[in-house]
Scaffold this active site. Structure first.
Site, PDB file in Angstrom:
ATOM      1  N   ASP A 195       0.984  -1.134  -0.139  1.00  0.00           N
ATOM      2  CA  ASP A 195      -0.064  -0.099   0.031  1.00  0.00           C
ATOM      3  C   ASP A 195       0.898   1.196  -0.007  1.00  0.00           C
ATOM      4  O   ASP A 195       2.150   1.135   0.466  1.00  0.00           O
ATOM      5  CB  ASP A 195      -1.087  -0.162   1.126  1.00  0.00           C
ATOM      6  CG  ASP A 195      -1.832   1.129   1.494  1.00  0.00           C
ATOM      7  OD1 ASP A 195      -2.229   1.675   0.583  1.00  0.00           O
ATOM      8  OD2 ASP A 195      -1.969   1.598   2.594  1.00  0.00           O
ATOM      9  N   ASP A 201      -1.791  -0.671   6.010  1.00  0.00           N
ATOM     10  CA  ASP A 201      -2.250  -0.576   7.173  1.00  0.00           C
ATOM     11  C   ASP A 201      -3.520  -0.668   7.404  1.00  0.00           C
ATOM     12  O   ASP A 201      -4.059  -0.228   8.619  1.00  0.00           O
ATOM     13  CB  ASP A 201      -1.757   1.185   7.495  1.00  0.00           C
ATOM     14  CG  ASP A 201      -2.417   2.210   6.703  1.00  0.00           C
ATOM     15  OD1 ASP A 201      -2.706   1.762   5.593  1.00  0.00           O
ATOM     16  OD2 ASP A 201      -2.869   3.181   7.303  1.00  0.00           O
TER      17      ASP A 201
END
Length: 209
Positions: A8, A173
């Site tokens: 990400d 996350d």
């Protein structure tokens, strides 16, 4: 044995500042910024932009209506970039190290044209390099027309990259995003935004054989 590492962007490679982004959108005149903006998956016109349902110009027009005045590209680019707190050098150094070791690095990000006007430019790392210089492939939500945690996003990446999930790690996350990846058989790591996840990933790579 791990061959692919899928990252990400916001909250992992780049530290996110949700408060700073909220303040910048409020400064534009968006009074309900807290309701409109989400740290992981956007909704409303923000989600439509990141999912590629509307263009940058459509977004400018609709946001201008919401705040009651005409906004320029630079104004709302500045607001979007409020999410960018820092890009820690340790993360960039580690990406270089991983590529040197032979891992294929892939970026999978819920993002939009305004964030990428920075991320895909030489301004990204402060040293004249963009995301293209750190990853072997980039998969961006607004270009693919789908956002995490939608399974379709992950399957598109896996099919395009010919990825075996057992040979791959996904680092994000967002707990919902990580859960979606795990359901497809990928190994996962879910660090907190802004934390130093490099040591945890090193340990994971050692244990998965």
């Amino acid at each position: 044995m791990i061959k692919n590492i899928i990252f990400d962007l916001g909250g992992v490679i780049m530290t996110i500042s949700q408060p700073q982004a909220l303040e910048r959108f409020k400064a534009l005149g968006l009074k309900d910024a807290e309701r409109q903006l989400d740290p992981y998956t956007q909704s409303g016109i923000f989600g439509d932009l990141e999912e590629g349902k509307i263009t940058a110009e459509d977004f400018r027009r609709e946001l201008s209506k919401l705040v009651g005045r005409e906004l320029t590209f630079d104004e709302y680019k500045h607001a979007w970039l409020g999410y960018r707190w820092e890009v820690p050098q340790r993360n960039l150094d580690f990406l270089k190290e991983l590529r040197a070791q032979g891992y294929r690095l892939v970026l999978l990000s819920n993002t939009n044209p305004f964030m990428m006007s920075w991320g895909l430019s030489e301004e990204f790392d402060g040293n004249g390099k963009s995301l293209y210089d750190y990853f072997d492939a980039l998969y961006l939500s607004f270009k693919l027309g789908v956002m995490k945690p939608n399974e379709k996003f992950f399957r598109t990446v896996m099919e395009s990259e010919n990825i075996n999930p057992e040979e791959s790690v996904f680092v994000d996350d967002g707990p919902r995003n990580v859960a979606a990846a795990a359901n497809l058989g990928l190994h996962t790591l879910c660090p907190e935004n802004g934390s130093d996840w490099t040591g945890d990933l090193k340990e994971l790579l050692k244990t998965v054989r």
